[in-house]
Scaffold this active site. Structure first.
Site, short mmCIF file in Angstrom:
data_model
loop_
_atom_site.label_atom_id
_atom_site.label_comp_id
_atom_site.label_asym_id
_atom_site.label_seq_id
_atom_site.Cartn_x
_atom_site.Cartn_y
_atom_site.Cartn_z
N VAL A 12 0.82 -1.21 0.00
CA VAL A 12 0.00 0.00 0.00
C VAL A 12 0.86 1.26 0.00
O VAL A 12 0.65 2.17 -0.79
CB VAL A 12 -0.95 -0.04 1.23
CG1 VAL A 12 -1.58 1.32 1.49
CG2 VAL A 12 -2.03 -1.08 1.01
N THR A 86 -2.07 -4.31 9.57
CA THR A 86 -3.02 -4.45 10.67
C THR A 86 -3.46 -5.92 10.67
O THR A 86 -4.57 -6.25 10.25
CB THR A 86 -4.24 -3.52 10.48
OG1 THR A 86 -4.64 -3.56 9.11
CG2 THR A 86 -3.91 -2.09 10.86
N THR A 121 -6.18 -0.74 7.09
CA THR A 121 -7.55 -1.18 7.36
C THR A 121 -7.72 -1.38 8.86
O THR A 121 -6.90 -2.05 9.50
CB THR A 121 -7.81 -2.52 6.65
OG1 THR A 121 -7.46 -2.36 5.29
CG2 THR A 121 -9.26 -2.92 6.79
N CYS A 294 -6.35 -8.90 3.45
CA CYS A 294 -7.63 -8.18 3.55
C CYS A 294 -8.80 -9.11 3.85
O CYS A 294 -9.35 -9.08 4.94
CB CYS A 294 -7.89 -7.42 2.26
SG CYS A 294 -6.72 -6.08 2.00
N ARG A 365 0.60 -13.94 2.41
CA ARG A 365 -0.05 -13.81 3.72
C ARG A 365 -1.43 -14.48 3.75
O ARG A 365 -2.22 -14.30 2.86
CB ARG A 365 -0.15 -12.32 4.10
CG ARG A 365 1.20 -11.76 4.49
CD ARG A 365 1.13 -10.29 4.76
NE ARG A 365 0.83 -9.52 3.57
CZ ARG A 365 0.73 -8.19 3.57
NH1 ARG A 365 0.88 -7.51 4.68
NH2 ARG A 365 0.48 -7.56 2.45
N1 LIG Z 1 -1.93 -5.65 0.53
C1 LIG Z 1 -3.10 -5.27 0.06
O1 LIG Z 1 -3.56 -5.73 -0.99
C2 LIG Z 1 -3.92 -4.25 0.77
C3 LIG Z 1 -5.01 -3.65 0.10
C4 LIG Z 1 -5.75 -2.70 0.74
C5 LIG Z 1 -5.46 -2.37 2.07
N2 LIG Z 1 -4.43 -2.98 2.72
C6 LIG Z 1 -4.18 -2.58 4.10
O2 LIG Z 1 -3.06 -1.69 4.11
C7 LIG Z 1 -2.26 -1.89 5.28
C8 LIG Z 1 -0.83 -2.21 4.88
O3 LIG Z 1 -0.83 -3.43 4.16
P1 LIG Z 1 0.39 -3.83 3.23
O4 LIG Z 1 -0.09 -5.00 2.43
O5 LIG Z 1 0.93 -2.65 2.50
O6 LIG Z 1 1.46 -4.31 4.31
P2 LIG Z 1 3.02 -4.62 4.03
O7 LIG Z 1 3.43 -5.56 5.08
O8 LIG Z 1 3.20 -4.99 2.59
O9 LIG Z 1 3.72 -3.20 4.25
C9 LIG Z 1 3.82 -2.59 5.47
C10 LIG Z 1 5.22 -2.03 5.59
O10 LIG Z 1 5.26 -1.23 6.78
C11 LIG Z 1 6.53 -1.39 7.37
N3 LIG Z 1 6.38 -0.95 8.76
C12 LIG Z 1 5.67 -1.53 9.76
N4 LIG Z 1 5.72 -0.77 10.87
C13 LIG Z 1 6.48 0.31 10.57
C14 LIG Z 1 6.89 1.44 11.31
N5 LIG Z 1 6.53 1.63 12.57
N6 LIG Z 1 7.69 2.34 10.69
C15 LIG Z 1 8.08 2.18 9.42
N7 LIG Z 1 7.71 1.12 8.66
C16 LIG Z 1 6.91 0.20 9.24
C17 LIG Z 1 6.82 -2.87 7.19
O11 LIG Z 1 8.20 -3.13 7.30
C18 LIG Z 1 6.28 -3.10 5.78
O12 LIG Z 1 7.28 -2.93 4.79
C19 LIG Z 1 -2.95 -3.00 6.05
O13 LIG Z 1 -3.81 -2.43 6.99
C20 LIG Z 1 -3.76 -3.72 5.00
O14 LIG Z 1 -4.90 -4.36 5.55
C21 LIG Z 1 -3.64 -3.88 2.10
#
Ligand SMILES: NC(=O)c1ccc[n+]([C@@H]2O[C@H](COP(=O)([O-])OP(=O)(O)OC[C@H]3O[C@@H](n4cnc5c(N)ncnc54)[C@H](O)[C@@H]3O)[C@@H](O)[C@H]2O)c1
Length: 464
Positions: A12, A86, A121, A294, A365
């Site tokens: 994201v 999350t 989310t 998700c 995941r």
């Molecule tokens: N992956 C999807 O398809 C998708 C789609 C819509 C919404 N979301 C939501 O978006 C959010 C993020 O999901 P994602 O898939 O991008 O996760 P991800 O794990 O791919 O990315 C999160 C990143 O944040 C970094 N991180 C965590 N804590 C941190 C901090 N304190 N400081 C700096 N970096 C930090 C992690 O190292 C990681 O690289 C979640 O809530 C998810 O539900 C994801």
């Protein structure tokens, strides 16, 4: 011109930060995973996705994007976009730790007039009850001093059309002014119009219209649009609920698949038949299980919030259980087919095709691969695993290699390269006797020519 901080550069955060930079905002991407950061600093994306690659290239060329782990770079930012995971814990309860850590990280830097947006989310109430008090406590500011908003990301990784730059957004904030400021910020990045949710209802909700040729079309909200919700809780609920709707519907078609199996029906043909009815939502298809960060997670967050408020949503609970049982259902199907061939699962080599939770993405995941693998190993099968998108221990290098000594195939992920490779192999001449297609991705025309027993999920049996 604002300076933007994106916290978390994953699926994201990385495309979002890239978009901000491309639109001319000085953008700091704070990432605390050293290996992710090293790759980004070398100009490479750690995510295997064409769209993300393209956006990152543009962002780096613009000179506006700085990936970093240096907190000091947050000091002069005006917009904070939180994009951390999350997840759920082992008991399937929401794990708020990454979100709380990210909020603690930015709070000392938040100043009067700044915009903080949670993109992750969350369950309805998270921003008001958890995020806001934390920022107030650490920054010493009052809720009226800064703008806290929620704008849930809705991307669909692997989708070559819908991506971070065009997916319609919803936004809600603690105050009406905050919602307007956040909506204007997103409109500047996405380039689409801003709507009020009350206007959407009367004029823009998906409905059938006819174009000039008289062809039936579904009218949709504009690409890259931003819809302002009336409250931040409503914005949180949009995301949690839209994914729950999907989860419950998938559970429902999984049930239809089981009915089809006992009644000798073909659920995929039936769903395709039902989909010809030109109104109503869907179609949804059954499969080996629901995964990703998700659909398999967000309903748990919604359930937890409802439960805490005194209401246990039984249908969502049942949907979660139904979808979580699909890996075991798939393995029982495999066992039945092997029985028909006089083969025990114990000691039999099984080619497991696919690790990622869905087609053409590198994200594992919550993938049904894991329960399938664990169940097969518990039952004594020997596994030959292939996935070119995501590798686990002992992954082999091709579909050919995976099936070489195997008697059965279980398809977990319908990556295009898996299907292409399968089509090129003379399955009848191989040692494969049984195929269980957890994604119903092989067409009957292909399978009919193979000398194997084939079952999809809810599909009529094919084979000799
Ligand atoms: N992956 C999807 O398809 C998708 C789609 C819509 C919404 N979301 C939501 O978006 C959010 C993020 O999901 P994602 O898939 O991008 O996760 P991800 O794990 O791919 O990315 C999160 C990143 O944040 C970094 N991180 C965590 N804590 C941190 C901090 N304190 N400081 C700096 N970096 C930090 C992690 O190292 C990681 O690289 C979640 O809530 C998810 O539900 C994801």
């Amino acid at each position: 011109m604002k300076k933007v901080a994106v916290i978390g550069l994953g699926y994201v955060g990385l495309p979002l930060a890239s978009l901000c930079a491309r639109q001319g905002y000085k953008t700091v991407g704070l990432e605390n995973n050293p290996s992710v950061l090293t790759q980004l600093l070398a100009g490479n994306s750690h995510i295997k996705d064409e769209v993300v690659d393209g956006l990152l290239k543009e962002a780096l060329t613009s000179g506006n994007f700085t990936p970093t782990d240096d907190l000091a770079s947050l000091s002069d930012c005006d917009v904070y976009l939180i994009c951390v995971p999350t997840p759920i814990d082992e008991k399937h309860d929401p794990d708020l730790e990454p979100l709380e850590n990210a909020v603690k990280t930015i709070s000392p830097f938040v100043n009067k007039g700044d915009l903080v947006v949670v993109e992750s989310t969350v369950f309805p109430g998270t921003c008001e009850e958890i995020v806001l008090p934390l920022i107030e406590e650490i920054s010493g500011l009052k809720s009226t001093d800064f703008y806290l908003a929620h704008c849930p990301e809705r991307i669909n990784p692997g989708d070559l059309f819908w991506n971070s730059s065009n997916i319609p957004r919803v936004v809600g904030a603690i105050s009406q002014q905050g919602a307007e400021i956040a909506a204007r910020f997103y409109a500047a990045i996405l380039g689409g119009p801003v709507y009020d949710v009350r206007d959407i209802k009367s004029s823009l909700s998906p409905k059938f219209t006819r174009n000039v040729e008289g062809e039936l079309k579904v009218a949709q909200v504009a690409l890259g649009s931003v819809t302002m919700m009336r409250s931040i809780r409503d914005a949180e609920a949009v995301k949690a609920m839209e994914n729950t709707v999907r989860d419950v519907n998938i559970a429902f078609v999984n049930e239809l698949a089981k009915i089809s199996d006992v009644l000798d029906l073909d659920v995929v043909d039936i769903i395709d038949g039902m989909a010809t009815k030109p109104f109503g939502k869907g179609p949804f298809y059954p499969g080996v299980g629901v995964g990703g960060h998700c659909i398999a997670v967000d309903p748990e967050w919604l359930k937890a919030a409802a439960n805490k408020a005194g209401y246990m949503p039984e249908l969502i609970n049942l949907a979660r259980t139904t979808n979580n049982q699909m890996p075991a259902y798939t393995i029982s199907m495999l066992q039945d087919l092997l029985n028909e061939c006089g083969l025990p699962l114990k000691g039999t080599e099984v080619a497991v095709l696919g690790v990622a939770y869905k087609r053409n993405v590198d994200d594992p995941r919550e993938s049904p691969f894991y329960p399938v693998r664990d169940l097969l190993l518990q039952k004594g099968a020997k596994l030959n695993i292939f996935d070119s998108w995501y590798k686990v221990e002992n992954t082999v290098n091709s579909v050919q290699e995976a099936i070489e000594n195997s008697s059965a195939i279980v398809i977990i992920t319908e990556h295009s390269d898996i299907i292409e490779q399968l089509k090129l192999i003379d399955i009848s001449a191989s040692g494969i006797k049984v195929i269980v297609d957890g994604r119903n991705c092989l067409s009957e025309d292909i399978v009919r020519d193979w000398d194997v027993l084939y079952r999809g999920i809810g599909r009529r049996a094919t084979g000799n």
